[in-house]
Design a protein around this motif. Structure first.
Motif, PDB file in Angstrom:
ATOM      1  N   GLU A  41       0.835  -1.308  -0.001  1.00  0.00           N
ATOM      2  CA  GLU A  41      -0.008   0.083  -0.006  1.00  0.00           C
ATOM      3  C   GLU A  41       0.918   1.372  -0.009  1.00  0.00           C
ATOM      4  OE1 GLU A  41      -2.768  -0.537   3.303  1.00  0.00           O
ATOM      5  OE2 GLU A  41      -4.105  -1.890   2.266  1.00  0.00           O
ATOM      6  N   ASP A  42       2.038   1.180   0.890  1.00  0.00           N
ATOM      7  CA  ASP A  42       2.818   2.296   0.922  1.00  0.00           C
ATOM      8  C   ASP A  42       3.310   2.638  -0.694  1.00  0.00           C
ATOM      9  OD1 ASP A  42       2.236   2.539   3.348  1.00  0.00           O
ATOM     10  OD2 ASP A  42       4.236   1.977   4.201  1.00  0.00           O
ATOM     11  N   ILE A  43       3.897   1.595  -1.358  1.00  0.00           N
ATOM     12  CA  ILE A  43       4.326   1.832  -2.698  1.00  0.00           C
ATOM     13  C   ILE A  43       3.338   2.221  -3.490  1.00  0.00           C
ATOM     14  CG2 ILE A  43       5.652   0.483  -4.563  1.00  0.00           C
ATOM     15  CD1 ILE A  43       6.842  -1.269  -2.473  1.00  0.00           C
ATOM     16  N   TRP A 129      11.016   3.695 -10.711  1.00  0.00           N
ATOM     17  CA  TRP A 129      12.027   3.105  -9.956  1.00  0.00           C
ATOM     18  C   TRP A 129      12.379   3.898  -8.706  1.00  0.00           C
ATOM     19  CZ3 TRP A 129      13.152  -1.029  -7.785  1.00  0.00           C
ATOM     20  CH2 TRP A 129      14.216  -1.322  -7.212  1.00  0.00           C
ATOM     21  N   PRO A 130      12.761   5.107  -8.575  1.00  0.00           N
ATOM     22  CA  PRO A 130      13.210   5.839  -7.695  1.00  0.00           C
ATOM     23  C   PRO A 130      12.166   6.157  -6.306  1.00  0.00           C
ATOM     24  CG  PRO A 130      13.717   7.175  -9.754  1.00  0.00           C
ATOM     25  CD  PRO A 130      12.865   6.059  -9.961  1.00  0.00           C
ATOM     26  N   VAL A 131      10.966   6.156  -7.083  1.00  0.00           N
ATOM     27  CA  VAL A 131       9.638   6.103  -5.943  1.00  0.00           C
ATOM     28  C   VAL A 131       9.467   4.947  -5.540  1.00  0.00           C
ATOM     29  CG1 VAL A 131       7.178   6.607  -5.908  1.00  0.00           C
ATOM     30  CG2 VAL A 131       8.707   8.024  -7.716  1.00  0.00           C
ATOM     31  N   TYR A 132       9.434   3.789  -6.216  1.00  0.00           N
ATOM     32  CA  TYR A 132       9.397   2.544  -5.717  1.00  0.00           C
ATOM     33  C   TYR A 132      10.733   2.110  -4.795  1.00  0.00           C
ATOM     34  CZ  TYR A 132       8.915  -2.700  -6.771  1.00  0.00           C
ATOM     35  OH  TYR A 132       8.636  -4.063  -6.653  1.00  0.00           O
ATOM     36  N   SER A 133      11.557   2.339  -5.100  1.00  0.00           N
ATOM     37  CA  SER A 133      12.948   2.052  -4.290  1.00  0.00           C
ATOM     38  C   SER A 133      13.032   2.732  -3.090  1.00  0.00           C
ATOM     39  CB  SER A 133      14.183   1.839  -4.975  1.00  0.00           C
ATOM     40  OG  SER A 133      14.438   3.517  -5.447  1.00  0.00           O
ATOM     41  N   GLU A 134      12.557   4.028  -3.413  1.00  0.00           N
ATOM     42  CA  GLU A 134      12.470   4.734  -1.966  1.00  0.00           C
ATOM     43  C   GLU A 134      11.806   4.436  -0.800  1.00  0.00           C
ATOM     44  OE1 GLU A 134      14.410   7.549  -1.471  1.00  0.00           O
ATOM     45  OE2 GLU A 134      13.576   8.183   0.468  1.00  0.00           O
ATOM     46  N   VAL A 135      10.692   3.804  -1.064  1.00  0.00           N
ATOM     47  CA  VAL A 135       9.586   3.063  -0.129  1.00  0.00           C
ATOM     48  C   VAL A 135      10.544   1.797   0.459  1.00  0.00           C
ATOM     49  CG1 VAL A 135       7.485   2.376   0.522  1.00  0.00           C
ATOM     50  CG2 VAL A 135       7.823   4.224  -1.118  1.00  0.00           C
ATOM     51  N   SER A 139      11.428   1.615   4.274  1.00  0.00           N
ATOM     52  CA  SER A 139      10.505   1.139   5.116  1.00  0.00           C
ATOM     53  C   SER A 139      11.360  -0.456   5.626  1.00  0.00           C
ATOM     54  CB  SER A 139       9.513   0.538   4.396  1.00  0.00           C
ATOM     55  OG  SER A 139       8.689   1.600   3.645  1.00  0.00           O
ATOM     56  N   ILE A 140      12.437  -0.831   5.029  1.00  0.00           N
ATOM     57  CA  ILE A 140      13.266  -1.885   5.336  1.00  0.00           C
ATOM     58  C   ILE A 140      14.336  -1.932   6.023  1.00  0.00           C
ATOM     59  CG2 ILE A 140      13.942  -4.032   4.300  1.00  0.00           C
ATOM     60  CD1 ILE A 140      11.795  -4.069   2.008  1.00  0.00           C
ATOM     61  N   GLU A 141      15.213  -0.950   5.193  1.00  0.00           N
ATOM     62  CA  GLU A 141      16.638  -1.212   5.727  1.00  0.00           C
ATOM     63  C   GLU A 141      16.687  -0.547   7.418  1.00  0.00           C
ATOM     64  OE1 GLU A 141      18.780   0.692   2.442  1.00  0.00           O
ATOM     65  OE2 GLU A 141      18.500  -0.929   1.196  1.00  0.00           O
ATOM     66  N   PRO A 142      16.001   0.503   7.386  1.00  0.00           N
ATOM     67  CA  PRO A 142      16.412   0.802   8.959  1.00  0.00           C
ATOM     68  C   PRO A 142      16.105  -0.250  10.038  1.00  0.00           C
ATOM     69  CG  PRO A 142      14.756   2.330   7.914  1.00  0.00           C
ATOM     70  CD  PRO A 142      14.959   1.282   7.157  1.00  0.00           C
ATOM     71  N   HIS A 143      15.374  -1.102   9.642  1.00  0.00           N
ATOM     72  CA  HIS A 143      15.061  -2.232  10.719  1.00  0.00           C
ATOM     73  C   HIS A 143      15.904  -3.453  10.948  1.00  0.00           C
ATOM     74  CE1 HIS A 143      11.387  -0.102  10.975  1.00  0.00           C
ATOM     75  NE2 HIS A 143      10.936  -0.423   9.805  1.00  0.00           N
TER      76      HIS A 143
ATOM     77  N   MET B  18      21.686   8.581  -7.326  1.00  0.00           N
ATOM     78  CA  MET B  18      20.923   8.299  -6.412  1.00  0.00           C
ATOM     79  C   MET B  18      21.122   7.192  -5.828  1.00  0.00           C
ATOM     80  SD  MET B  18      17.303   8.963  -6.262  1.00  0.00           S
ATOM     81  CE  MET B  18      16.639   9.336  -7.786  1.00  0.00           C
ATOM     82  N   GLN B  19      20.572   7.155  -4.385  1.00  0.00           N
ATOM     83  CA  GLN B  19      20.653   6.269  -3.498  1.00  0.00           C
ATOM     84  C   GLN B  19      19.957   4.817  -3.915  1.00  0.00           C
ATOM     85  OE1 GLN B  19      22.673   6.212  -0.667  1.00  0.00           O
ATOM     86  NE2 GLN B  19      22.178   4.280   0.079  1.00  0.00           N
ATOM     87  N   GLN B  20      20.768   3.556  -3.851  1.00  0.00           N
ATOM     88  CA  GLN B  20      19.781   2.514  -4.072  1.00  0.00           C
ATOM     89  C   GLN B  20      19.639   1.537  -3.018  1.00  0.00           C
ATOM     90  OE1 GLN B  20      18.930   1.641  -7.456  1.00  0.00           O
ATOM     91  NE2 GLN B  20      19.359   3.887  -7.838  1.00  0.00           N
ATOM     92  N   PRO B  21      18.706   1.048  -3.263  1.00  0.00           N
ATOM     93  CA  PRO B  21      18.283  -0.168  -2.122  1.00  0.00           C
ATOM     94  C   PRO B  21      19.290  -0.973  -2.147  1.00  0.00           C
ATOM     95  CG  PRO B  21      16.297   0.015  -3.554  1.00  0.00           C
ATOM     96  CD  PRO B  21      17.404   0.853  -4.390  1.00  0.00           C
ATOM     97  N   LYS B  22      19.754  -1.781  -0.921  1.00  0.00           N
ATOM     98  CA  LYS B  22      20.829  -2.969  -0.897  1.00  0.00           C
ATOM     99  C   LYS B  22      20.093  -4.189  -1.638  1.00  0.00           C
ATOM    100  CE  LYS B  22      22.417  -1.327   3.626  1.00  0.00           C
ATOM    101  NZ  LYS B  22      22.244  -1.798   5.040  1.00  0.00           N
ATOM    102  N   PRO B  23      20.765  -5.196  -2.074  1.00  0.00           N
ATOM    103  CA  PRO B  23      20.296  -6.327  -2.798  1.00  0.00           C
ATOM    104  C   PRO B  23      19.636  -7.098  -1.811  1.00  0.00           C
ATOM    105  CG  PRO B  23      22.746  -5.995  -3.500  1.00  0.00           C
ATOM    106  CD  PRO B  23      22.390  -4.921  -2.425  1.00  0.00           C
ATOM    107  N   GLN B  24      20.078  -7.269  -0.525  1.00  0.00           N
ATOM    108  CA  GLN B  24      19.379  -7.823   0.569  1.00  0.00           C
ATOM    109  C   GLN B  24      17.793  -7.170   0.851  1.00  0.00           C
ATOM    110  OE1 GLN B  24      19.668 -10.640   2.128  1.00  0.00           O
ATOM    111  NE2 GLN B  24      21.806 -10.837   2.370  1.00  0.00           N
ATOM    112  N   THR B  25      17.836  -5.941   0.585  1.00  0.00           N
ATOM    113  CA  THR B  25      16.271  -5.158   0.569  1.00  0.00           C
ATOM    114  C   THR B  25      15.486  -5.699  -0.270  1.00  0.00           C
ATOM    115  OG1 THR B  25      17.742  -3.428   1.810  1.00  0.00           O
ATOM    116  CG2 THR B  25      15.366  -2.894   0.969  1.00  0.00           C
ATOM    117  N   ILE B  26      15.976  -5.781  -1.589  1.00  0.00           N
ATOM    118  CA  ILE B  26      15.069  -6.282  -2.771  1.00  0.00           C
ATOM    119  C   ILE B  26      14.752  -7.739  -2.491  1.00  0.00           C
ATOM    120  CG2 ILE B  26      14.775  -6.579  -5.216  1.00  0.00           C
ATOM    121  CD1 ILE B  26      16.605  -4.051  -5.293  1.00  0.00           C
TER     122      ILE B  26
END
Lengths: 160, 160
Positions: A41-43, A129-135, A139-143, B18-26
């Motif tokens: 939903e966020d994405i 992609w930037p919008v998608y990947s930003e979320v 939402s994931i990496e900080p945790h 642009m900052q990219q998500p880590k592969p693990q995130t994806i």
DNA sequence: CCTATATAAATGCAGTTGCATCTATATTGC
DNA sequence: GCAATATAGATGCAACTGCATTTATATAGG
């Protein structure tokens, strides 16, 4: 329609001596659905806010783009996206109407067609992609520590 | 429409610096969606095979049943199920048409109504649980030791 | 060659969702 | 008490989905 609630308390669920799921199993299930639902939903809402197409279009455009320059047949796309045949057919209708793909006749098979992405389609997917990947990043990496992320991945993969 | 594909390879995704998500995130994202999607489909298809209602009805019936004997207001239900107002309104229409709930007028508020489950509704939800829980047990429990299940739960909860 | 079957894709219909709006009743502030 | 606003719930419309069926072409077997 998504699931959020499961109740396994005795009064609601125990029927005779039927085998019951472990409490952990139910927690895994509900957290799994609720996490993926929230992220989804966020994405979608971030994309919509930017006036961009949905994730379904992203996936399709990406697969079509990966097939460049040969293009891809709808029946192949359907398998890669795990969509039903009619769903693929209609998705391609909508994407074509937006001008993001072209349909070409195919040499050796009069029943079929070959789908190729247009420049406009490429640009749109690229803009998503930037919008998608930003979320995803937010939402994931900080945790997760890297070790946790690796472990999480390992556990998730067991379900697939 | 669900997501299965994400591509973060340079050619498709890197735009400037642009900052990219880590592969693990994806990987986490795609596994998460694919796991919950698969489970969801398995459960829905098992229910359908038995001629039972969908998971959305299960959730609603369970929440309504938990509110026994007072019943529940649609606006409360909407909050517990995380559904939009119109979605709740129409879900209740359908469930009522099936005879699984009754709508009662409410004393102090002429705008509102109180929803109560019927005997038939109770029985139907009860009949759904073995089918529902069977899929959960079969699909989840074999893959995890108790320690893994606990760790998985902990990691999943970070996303909510 | 011709019929039977299989495959590629589209489509009619009913059910469901999202969005915006609408109706009805309650509450608030003057 | 009355206008303005807020809340509970329903609904028209367009888009999307699932299911079954249809159309068109390809392939296989006699």
């Amino acid at each position: 329609m998504f699931v959020v609630k499961v109740d396994a308390s005795a009064s609601f669920c125990i029927i005779g001596n039927m085998q019951q799921p472990k409490p952990q199993t139910i927690i895994i299930w509900t957290s799994l659905v609720s996490a993926s639902r929230t992220l989804l939903e966020d994405i979608e809402s971030a994309l919509k806010k930017e006036g961009l197409p949905t994730l379904g279009w992203y996936d399709a455009l990406l697969e079509i783009e990966k097939a460049d320059p040969d293009g891809i047949r709808p029946f192949e796309l359907k398998e890669r996206l795990l969509l039903p045949q009619y769903g693929t057919s209609r998705l391609l209708d909508r994407i074509a109407k937006a001008g993001f793909i072209d349909r070409h006749e195919v040499e050796r098979d009069g029943r079929g067609q070959v789908i190729k992405v247009t420049q406009k389609g490429r640009e749109t997917r690229r803009a998503m992609w930037p919008v998608y990947s930003e979320v995803l990043m937010q939402s994931i990496e900080p945790h997760f520590t890297p070790a946790e992320a690796a472990e999480f991945t390992r556990l998730l993969k067991k379900l697939t």
